[in-house]
Write an enzyme that holds these catalytic residues in place. Structure first.
Site, PDB file in Angstrom:
ATOM      1  N   HIS A   1      -8.022  -5.002  -0.886  1.00 58.89           N
ATOM      2  CA  HIS A   1      -6.891  -4.254  -0.334  1.00 58.89           C
ATOM      3  C   HIS A   1      -6.642  -4.646   1.122  1.00 58.89           C
ATOM      4  CE1 HIS A   1      -4.010  -0.936  -0.479  1.00 58.89           C
ATOM      5  NE2 HIS A   1      -4.290  -0.793   0.808  1.00 58.89           N
TER       6      HIS A   1
ATOM      7  N   ASP B   1     -10.114  -3.374  -5.100  1.00 54.63           N
ATOM      8  CA  ASP B   1      -9.189  -2.434  -4.469  1.00 54.63           C
ATOM      9  C   ASP B   1      -9.197  -1.144  -5.276  1.00 54.63           C
ATOM     10  OD1 ASP B   1      -7.073  -1.081  -3.299  1.00 54.63           O
ATOM     11  OD2 ASP B   1      -5.547  -2.566  -3.818  1.00 54.63           O
TER      12      ASP B   1
ATOM     13  N   SER C   1       0.831  -1.204   0.000  1.00 55.95           N
ATOM     14  CA  SER C   1       0.000   0.000   0.000  1.00 55.95           C
ATOM     15  C   SER C   1       0.867   1.257   0.000  1.00 55.95           C
ATOM     16  CB  SER C   1      -0.954  -0.036   1.194  1.00 55.95           C
ATOM     17  OG  SER C   1      -1.968   0.924   1.066  1.00 55.95           O
TER      18      SER C   1
END
Length: 392
Positions: free
Chosen positions: A362, A332, A174
């Site tokens: 995610h 995501d 991320s």
């Protein structure tokens, strides 16, 4: 989270519904607290990650130590036993996620992942505790990570940890994937850096702040654990605490002429495969100048900074990069960031392994411990470590 979305995420079943309810509850509490003037939104959200923290300690297989690399706190994981053959080890510098605002290397899943990499790869893992927004805005996070990498890549430091200087990677998930990509790019530009990275491994990375309405942002705007509103908040807090800039980003009306000139690198009609564009029609975000209710004076010069948005660099920069592993998930908001980067890297001649999870969401890599012990998280870890074993 919408019920129809939940039905599609077959890998996790009802667990994703639970995550959605938890995320909605946390976000609602944070928003209420902020509106009442009690605590900042991100301070409330930080309590979630604090609850997942552990105290990393050494065991019979892994030696753990708290270190300081050029003023930045890191946790170093290394094998307890020395190789009898004297073979030098691999090394991975790992950068945690959390939108530059949340998270820590001391969270349970990151501690578990680091130990797994040590034992499976006979590697040294350096987990970086970079500063967080909103107390510290960009480029503090990038600078912390860059200082750690530069320090670690000194010959004497590598020698002290018995590391092969030709087998070092940077990785992150991320926001950590964002920092990993940015560091890999900046390191290649440094003429005084003799030791370079062999690989970069980016796990559902966030790579650009110019278009916050890509197909994946639209398709997954309500998906846990990263709905669009939270991702946009992360971007805004990364740059500034000015709430007017947050409102501009929410409306996708935050670009000025400087950043708009780089939208060509975020043109998903060019860089996304047809199957991911679906029925969406590309429309470049509007360019607004001057003060307005949705576009006040703000940190616009930062939008075009490749240290914040690694997707924005020209092909000449991409061609210099080491081999890459990019993991993306269908459900995501950041899916298209990763897909576009894969396309651009391949077009530039970089060796790229792209692993896409059609049922992934995610943050799934974090759900490998009780009570959120998901099969998809374990598969991601296994495939990620397998790639490192073969390519590092």
């Amino acid at each position: 989270m919408k019920a129809s979305d939940s039905d599609k995420v077959s890998d996790c079943g009802d667990g994703v519904d639970v995550l959605g309810k938890m995320e909605d509850s946390s976000a609602s509490t944070a928003e209420l607290s902020e509106r009442m003037g009690l605590l900042d939104y991100m301070k409330v959200m930080m309590f979630i990650t604090i609850a997942e923290r552990v105290v990393p300690v050494s065991d019979e297989r892994v030696q753990v130590s708290d270190e300081n690399f050029d003023g930045v706190e890191v946790i170093v994981y290394q094998p307890t036993q020395q190789e009898e053959s004297g073979e030098l080890r691999r090394a991975i510098i790992y950068l945690h996620g959390g939108g530059w605002c949340l998270g820590s290397s001391r969270m349970g899943p990151y501690d578990l992942l680091a130990r797994h990499m040590v034992t499976e790869l006979n590697a040294v893992i350096v987990s970086v505790e970079y500063r967080l927004a909103p107390a510290y805005h960009f480029p503090a996070q990038f600078e912390d990570v860059y200082h750690v990498v530069k320090y670690f890549l000194h010959v004497d430091v590598l020698k002290s940890y018995h590391i092969n200087p030709e087998r070092i990677a940077v990785s992150g998930d991320s926001a950590g994937g964002n920092l990993a990509a940015a560091v890999a790019q900046q390191l290649q530009k440094d003429p005084k850096q003799p030791i370079q990275l062999k690989a970069q491994a980016l796990i559902y990375p966030v790579l650009q702040a110019l278009d916050l309405n890509t197909p994946s942002y639209q398709q997954n705007q309500h998906m846990p654990i990263l709905p669009r509103t939270l991702m946009v908040r992360f971007w805004s807090e990364y740059f500034t605490s000015d709430k007017s800039f947050l409102r501009a980003m929410m409306a996708n009306r935050h670009n000025n002429h400087e950043s708009a000139a780089l939208l060509k690198f975020v043109n998903w009609s060019s860089y996304l495969p047809d199957s991911y564009r679906q029925t969406y029609n590309y429309s470049a975000p509007p360019v607004v100048t001057g003060k307005s209710s949705v576009h006040p004076v703000g940190p616009h010069h930062l939008l075009a900074d490749p240290r914040a948005s690694p997707l924005l660099v020209p092909d000449t920069t991409l061609r210099l990069l080491p081999k890459a592993y990019v993991l993306t998930c269908e459900y995501d908001v950041l899916r298209d960031d990763g897909l576009m980067y894969v396309t651009r890297l391949r077009n530039a001649g970089v060796d790229v392994t792209h692993e896409h999870y059609p049922g992934g969401f995610h943050g799934a890599l974090m759900f490998i411990t009780w009570p959120t012990d998901f099969d998809i998280g374990h598969r991601m870890v296994d495939n990620f470590v397998s790639w490192l074993k073969q390519n590092l």
